[in-house]
Every structure is written in structure tokens, then in C-alpha cells.
Design a protein around this motif. Structure first.
Motif, short mmCIF file in Angstrom:
data_model
loop_
_atom_site.label_atom_id
_atom_site.label_comp_id
_atom_site.label_asym_id
_atom_site.label_seq_id
_atom_site.Cartn_x
_atom_site.Cartn_y
_atom_site.Cartn_z
N UNK A 176 -53.97 -119.39 96.41
CA UNK A 176 -54.41 -118.66 95.23
C UNK A 176 -55.85 -118.18 95.40
N UNK A 177 -56.10 -116.94 94.96
CA UNK A 177 -57.43 -116.37 95.14
C UNK A 177 -58.12 -116.20 93.79
N UNK A 178 -57.36 -115.73 92.81
CA UNK A 178 -58.00 -115.49 91.52
C UNK A 178 -57.00 -115.28 90.42
N UNK A 179 -57.49 -115.41 89.19
CA UNK A 179 -56.62 -115.28 88.04
C UNK A 179 -57.27 -114.35 87.02
N UNK A 180 -56.56 -113.26 86.67
CA UNK A 180 -56.99 -112.41 85.57
C UNK A 180 -56.01 -112.68 84.44
N UNK A 181 -56.51 -112.87 83.20
CA UNK A 181 -55.59 -113.27 82.16
C UNK A 181 -56.02 -112.75 80.80
N UNK A 182 -55.00 -112.51 79.98
CA UNK A 182 -55.27 -112.18 78.59
C UNK A 182 -54.74 -113.36 77.78
N UNK A 183 -55.65 -114.21 77.29
CA UNK A 183 -55.22 -115.33 76.46
C UNK A 183 -55.45 -116.70 77.06
N UNK A 184 -55.50 -116.79 78.38
CA UNK A 184 -55.67 -118.11 79.00
C UNK A 184 -57.10 -118.62 78.78
N UNK A 185 -58.04 -117.68 78.94
CA UNK A 185 -59.44 -118.10 78.81
C UNK A 185 -59.85 -118.20 77.35
N UNK A 186 -59.22 -117.42 76.47
CA UNK A 186 -59.51 -117.49 75.04
C UNK A 186 -58.25 -117.18 74.25
N UNK A 187 -57.78 -118.09 73.40
CA UNK A 187 -56.51 -117.89 72.69
C UNK A 187 -56.48 -116.61 71.87
N UNK A 188 -57.65 -116.17 71.41
CA UNK A 188 -57.66 -114.96 70.59
C UNK A 188 -57.18 -113.73 71.35
N UNK A 189 -57.28 -113.79 72.70
CA UNK A 189 -56.90 -112.63 73.50
C UNK A 189 -55.40 -112.56 73.78
N UNK A 190 -54.65 -113.56 73.31
CA UNK A 190 -53.22 -113.60 73.60
C UNK A 190 -52.51 -112.32 73.15
#
Lengths: 400, 284
Positions: free
Chosen positions: A309-323
Motif C-alpha cells: 500500500x502506498x497511499x489512501x485518498x478518502x471521503x469520510x475516513x479522515x472526517x465523518x462529515x465528509x462521508x
């Protein structure tokens, strides 16, 4: 020298399924009687572990053999190591061959480390003079000098494996056949083994045929690859090409499009990596489908071709509001992922729907590899390349 | 380097294949080390160590003397029973041990054979050679007992003949060849059919009774001699007694039968073993 050192032509190996494992005299008699009566039931039980495999290996090449379990990798190595005979076809090996299908073959627990080095060396095909000449080197490599006169049954499993690998690593064959042996020992020792294999290949110009499930190791060590599938040679060529074919092979694009009726699911419609003002951007078109409205995180995972694994881009994982709000029914959307500082090279993309820190709801591995190719950042002269094995992220440092 | 020019061709073998002498010679270091391993590893962590080589035949002799000579009162060719049995066991043990180590070759080394290539015949040959070592240790023990006997019985005619120095090794060669041949047959068969593992242990027990170890051949009715001689171990055992104690019963036609059977067993044994060895890892 352009004459191949390993030349394999139409190699096939058949196993009779009924004959695998010990048969009793009675079964054999029944089989023989059936044959006399003309009842032929052997054919449908035939299993071709290897079917018409042909390839050449030039001197000094390091060739990786990849394939899923049961693809015929071990059978191929067994035939080339002369442990069993092929059913048809030929293989020519020009030069001294040593095969290492297991670490510590023939070690006797009652004998001391020193005695086992000599015994194991002889089993692997070294003469006593050779072992004597390399003895100190072997002991130093294994890092067990003070235990060399202790019976190996009192060794820890790590010491045992280190000594065994050390003997094998000091064989000096023209052709070295290695099976999965790096999957032993601690991480530090694995690194050392890889390093040794690399120096065997690059500095000493030896030919190596290497089977492994560790694609990272294959990628690092090998220049060419062979991808076996169901006993046949599917791809043969430069290692990148072979690994890509192998990775792609596992994923069936059709299967990913099947939505589960109850759980939310996703389908990848299009993936594209392009440069936007010199900065690589990943564009992903996808469809989300759900039976009911849900709020889930959407994650984009990047892995190297060997699965690191190299990296993770996420919508919601780092901040629930972004889910992401998922509505009932189908919903198309386009996403973009910044790949600014990523090293040039091929990556695997995995997209998943996640209930953050609880479970993965849907997971989709994108079959094709993503090629990142960008110019050096700012006023730099070079961009990091994945092939340097120096990392996947270009970082900065400055003097304070 | 000579090795570099060598080309190994791997392809299905058609028909039968005899020995590859060059290859066996190339692996002589392995043979030596396996012999040494057998010798060293067998008695590691034992108190008596190599003395076990001597105790085993001596204890058997004591039991034989009590059971067959004292209780059953079987004749021993006019020899003191201890010397008679010990001498017979000397030859018999060599045969039995080599037969057993050879017949278990493929099954016992399946793990090793499945991982690395070397001429498979090296393993039974190593067993054969390490049994020669135990034969000589037992021979020395026997000679010591013989000397003690001669000193305590002055004027006795029991004793070795001078020809023994030349002929005894020849007898040993015949025993080795025969036990290797029969053992290889059994090894080949056990690789395929496990039934023969059971048979091998049982066979050697019965074989002792059809070999003149407990009874002298001279005691067997003459009309049965031909059947006893068909057992190729008979003549070597009798020869041993004749050479070391001076009383064996040797008959030239029987000797020829025994030698013929030995050659037949050895040649066919090697052929069958080489045939099975090629693919036996697939079956084991």
C-alpha cells in the motif's frame, strides 16, 4: 553469449489423479483388469500439471515464475531440478545446476552445525573442498559462530533457517533454481537473503529461476518473467509486463458489475490518469447503487504492483462529515485524486465503500494498472521513479 | 571448468536404464558423508555408543545358546555353540541390515528425494558401506572371543583358515550384492505399494529360519539341499563358518546357484529401482 542456458521445449507433465498417493495392490489389480477388458477410465482422471511449456533463458538472466496455486510452478521447478520426469517434451540445461526447493533439506538434528554444513553442502552438490573453502563465509553469513558446534536440534528455528540458507547461498552453480525460500526468517534476514540473491545475479552473472508469491521480490530481483496459468505459459517477457498480466488476470471485470441486492455496491465505469498543469490527476467515474439511503466513506487505495500500500485518498475516513450520501437507486459520480508527489511508475487502484472503522461494505480492485508519468516537480531535474526502489513519495528536505 | 560444458537433457526416459557410473563417482563425497552420518548419528546421546555394534550379536548369541542349544539341544556341527551362532550371525546380520536399510530407501527418504536431486542409488550404497563397518567391528569381537576360546582349550582344531584373508572379503561382496539387489526390489515395490513395508519386516524374520544360522547345513537332509541352496544367503553363511571355524559345508554346484541368483537379483534390482526412481515422488 547468446546461446540459451536453459532451453525448454514443449514440456508437459501429466498426473493420473487416481494414482496420486499410494495405491494398494488391490486397486492396481482392478485397474489392470479393467485395462484388459478394454474399459478405459484412466483418461478422464488425467490432470495436466504442465502443458506444452516452452521458453529460453539466457545466461545471466534472472527470471521470475508467477502464477496462482496449482498453476504448475512447482511442477516446472521439480522437472528442471530432475526430481521427477516430464511426460513429454525436453529441457536442456547447460551448466551446473543447483536447486533450492526447500531450506535445510537433509539437515540431521543430532549433528552439529558444522557437520550439517558439510552434509548439506554435499547433498546440494558441493564437493568437500568447496565447502571447506567457504566454511568461514557460510558461518559468518548465518551469524551463528558461537553455536557452530552445537547439535542443530538445539537451535532456535531462526538459527536453523539462517544456517540452512547460508549453505545454499554459497553454492556456485551456473543455474540456480529457487522456490519460495525467502518466506523464512525474520524481516532483517529476508532482506539479507534478497540482497544475496541480487548479488548472485548481478555481480556474479549467474542465471536464476525464481518462483515466488512475493511479487515485490520478483519485481526487485527479476528482469524477465513467466506467468503460468493452469499449466500453460500465458505470458513471457519483461517482468513488468508479466506482473501486470498476472495481476490483471485475477480480476474479472464482469464480476465487479454484479450488484448485491441488499448491500450498497459500486461499479467502476472508467479510470483515467492525466496531467493537469503538469500535476498527475486520477479521474474515476463510478456508479453507486444501494437499496436504501446510507452514509458511507468512499476510499481510493493505491498499491504498488507488488501489493504494497502506498497511499489512501478518502471521503469520510479522515472526517465523518465528509462521508458520501448514498441515495436509493443508482447514482453516477466522478472523482479525482491528486497524485502530485507520487513516484513515476505503475500502481494498482482499489476503490471501496467503508463504514468507517467498522467494516468494508464493498471493494473493487481495478483490473488495469495506473501509469503515473509526470515531469520533475518545480525546478528539480529528476522525478522519483518507482523502479529506483527508493520509495513511492517524493519528499523535501531543507537546511535549517 | 569441466562442469560448464556439461549439458543436462531432461526428457522422458524410454525403456530401462542401467547405471550412470560417472554420476555416481561425481557424488562420492556425498556417499562418504552419508556413511559417516549413519555412523555418528546412530549413537549420539547414547552411553555405550559404538559398543552397541557388539552387544546386539552377543546378546542374540546368548539367547540362541540357551534356547536352541541348551533347551532344544540342536546340534552345532561339533562346535562350541557360542562360536557357531556368533559366526553365523556375523554373515546373517550383514545381510539383514543391508536388506532392511536398502528396502526402506525410497519410503524413508521421500522428503529428501522430493526436494533435491542426486543419484538415488547413493543412499542404499551408503547403507551398504556403513554396514561393512559394523561387520568389521563384529568380526573383531568374534576374533577376540575365538582367541579366548583357543587359549582356554589348547589343542583344539577350531580356528580360521589362512584363505580367509582373501576369501572372506569375497563372501562379503557376494552378500552385499545380493542384499542390495533384493533390497532394491523391495524398495521399488514399497514405493508403489505400501503392502510391501509390512512384508519386508516379516520376510526377514522368516528368512532367518530357512538360512542355516541356527542349524548347520550338514544337518539338513541331502534331498533338501537344492532348496536350501536356492536361498542365496545359505552359501555365504556356510562359507563364513568354513573360513573362520573350519567346519562349513560347501558344495560347488550350490555355490554356482547362489552366485547366479546374486547376479540376477543385483542386475534386475538396479533396473527396477532406476525405473521407479524416475517418477516415484509423484506417487509417494
Amino acid at each position: 553469449m547468446s546461446r540459451p542456458i536453459i532451453e525448454v521445449r514443449g514440456l508437459s507433465k501429466r498426473y493420473r489423479l487416481g494414482a496420486i498417493g499410494a495405491t494398494s495392490l488391490r486397486e492396481e489389480f482392478a485397474r489392470w483388469r479393467d485395462r484388459l477388458r478394454g474399459v478405459n477410465h484412466a483418461d478422464k482422471q488425467d490432470f495436466w500439471a504442465l502443458r506444452d511449456v516452452s521458453f529460453d533463458v539466457l545466461p545471466g538472466e534472472v527470471v521470475g515464475v508467477v502464477g496462482r496455486n496449482g498453476a504448475g510452478k512447482s511442477t516446472l521447478l521439480k522437472i528442471l531440478s530432475r526430481i521427477t520426469e516430464p511426460t513429454s517434451g525436453t529441457a536442456r540445461l547447460r551448466g551446473r545446476v543447483a536447486s533450492l526447493l526447500e531450506v535445510g533439506t537433509g539437515f540431521h538434528p543430532e549433528l552439529t552445525g558444522r557437520e550439517n554444513v558439510f552434509l548439506n553442502g554435499a547433498i546440494l552438490g558441493m564437493t568437500q573442498a568447496e565447502v571447506r573453502r567457504k566454511f568461514d563465509e557460510i558461518v559468518a553469513f548465518a551469524e551463528i559462530d558461537q553455536f557452530i558446534d552445537t547439535p542443530v536440534k538445539r537451535y532456535s528455528s531462526g538459527m536453523y533457517v539462517r544456517l540452512a540458507f547460508a549453505v545454499a547461498a554459497h553454492l556456485e552453480p551456473e543455474v540456480l533454481i529457487v522456490d519460495e525460500v525467502l518466506a523464512v526468517g525474520d524481516v532483517e534476514f529476508q532482506q539479507k537473503c534478497l540482497g544475496k540473491m541480487q548479488s548472485v545475479a548481478s555481480h556474479e552473472g549467474r542465471t536464476v529461476l525464481f518462483v515466488s508469491h512475493n511479487l515485490g521480490a520478483v519485481h526487485t530481483l527479476c528482469s524477465r518473467g513467466i506467468f503460468l496459468k493452469k499449466g500453460a505459459c500465458v505470458t513471457l517477457g519483461p517482468v513488468d509486463q508479466v506482473l501486470e498480466a498476472y495481476l490483471r488476470d485475477g480480476h474479472d471485470p464482469q464480476a465487479a458489475a454484479v450488484f448485491s441486492p441488499t448491500e450498497p455496491a459500486l461499479r467502476i465505469n472508467r479510470v483515467n490518469c492525466r496531467l493537469e498543469q503538469g500535476r498527475p490527476q486520477l479521474e474515476v467515474d463510478l456508479t453507486l447503487r444501494s437499496a436504501a439511503a446510507r452514509r458511507l466513506a468512499l476510499e481510493f487505495l493505491l498499491l504498488t504492483a507488488s501489493g504494497q500500500p502506498v497511499g489512501l485518498a478518502a471521503a469520510g475516513t479522515y472526517h465523518p462529515q465528509e462521508c458520501v450520501d448514498i441515495v436509493a437507486g443508482d447514482q453516477d459520480s466522478t472523482w479525482s485524486v491528486d497524485l502530485d508527489r507520487l513516484a513515476n511508475g505503475s500502481y494498482q487502484l482499489v476503490v471501496q465503500l467503508v463504514d468507517p472503522m467498522v467494516q468494508v461494505v464493498a471493494r473493487h480492485e481495478v483490473p488495469q494498472l495506473i501509469e503515473v508519468c509526470r515531469a520533475p516537480l518545480g525546478d528539480r531535474k529528476r522525478a522519483l521513479e518507482l523502479s529506483w526502489h527508493a520509495g513511492a513519495l517524493e519528499l523535501t528536505c531543507r537546511r535549517r | 571448468m569441466n562442469d560448464s560444458q556439461r549439458e543436462i537433457v531432461i526428457q522422458p526416459t524410454r525403456g530401462l536404464r542401467f547405471l550412470d557410473w560417472r554420476e555416481l563417482v561425481a557424488y562420492r563425497d556425498l556417499l562418504r558423508l552419508l556413511v559417516w552420518r549413519d555412523f555418528v548419528a546412530r549413537y549420539k546421546q547414547t552411553v555405550l555408543g559404538p559398543l552397541w555394534y557388539i552387544f546386539q550379536p552377543i546378546l542374540t548369541t546368548v539367547i540362541f545358546t540357551v534356547v536352541f542349544s541348551q533347551v532344544a539341544e540342536l546340534p552345532t556341527d561339533g562346535l562350541p555353540p557360542t562360536l557357531f551362532y556368533l559366526c553365523g550371525l556375523l554373515a546373517w546380520n550383514y545381510f539383514a541390515q543391508t536388506f532392511q536399510s536398502t528396502s526402506s530407501t525410497l519410503a524413508a527418504n521421500a522428503g529428501l528425494f522430493g526436494k533435491v536431486y542426486f543419484p538415488r542409488l547413493i543412499v542404499p550404497l551408503a547403507g551398504l558401506v556403513s554396514n561393512v563397518i559394523s561387520f568389521f567391528i563384529q568380526l573383531i569381537a568374534f576374533l577376540v572371543i575365538l582367541v579366548v576360546y583357543r587359549v582356554s582349550h589348547p589343542g583344539t582344531t577350531v580356528g580360521p583358515r589362512w584363505e580367509a584373508i582373501v576369501l572372506l572379503p569375497l563372501v562379503l561382496v557376494q552378500l552385499a550384492a545380493f542384499s542390495l539387489g533384493v533390497g532394491l526390489w523391495l524398495a521399488a515395490l514399497t514405493a508403489k505399494f505400501r503392502d510391501f513395508t509390512v512384508l519386508a519386516g516379516f520376510l526377514i524374520q522368516l528368512w532367518l529360519y530357512v538360512t542355516p544360522v541356527i542349524l548347520p547345513l550338514a544337518k539338513v537332509p541331502p534331498q533338501w539341499h537344492i532348496y536350501v541352496a536356492l536361498n542365496p544367503v545359505t552359501m555365504p553363511v556356510e562359507c563364513c563358518r568354513r573360513l573362520l571355524l573350519g567346519t562349513g559345508w560347501i558344495n560347488q554346484p550350490l555355490l554356482v546357484v547362489s552366485l547366479g541368483a546374486t547376479v540376477l537379483a543385483l542386475v534386475t534390482g538396479i533396473l527396477v529401482f532406476q525405473r521407479v526412481e524416475r517418477t516415484f515422488v509423484d506417487v509417494i
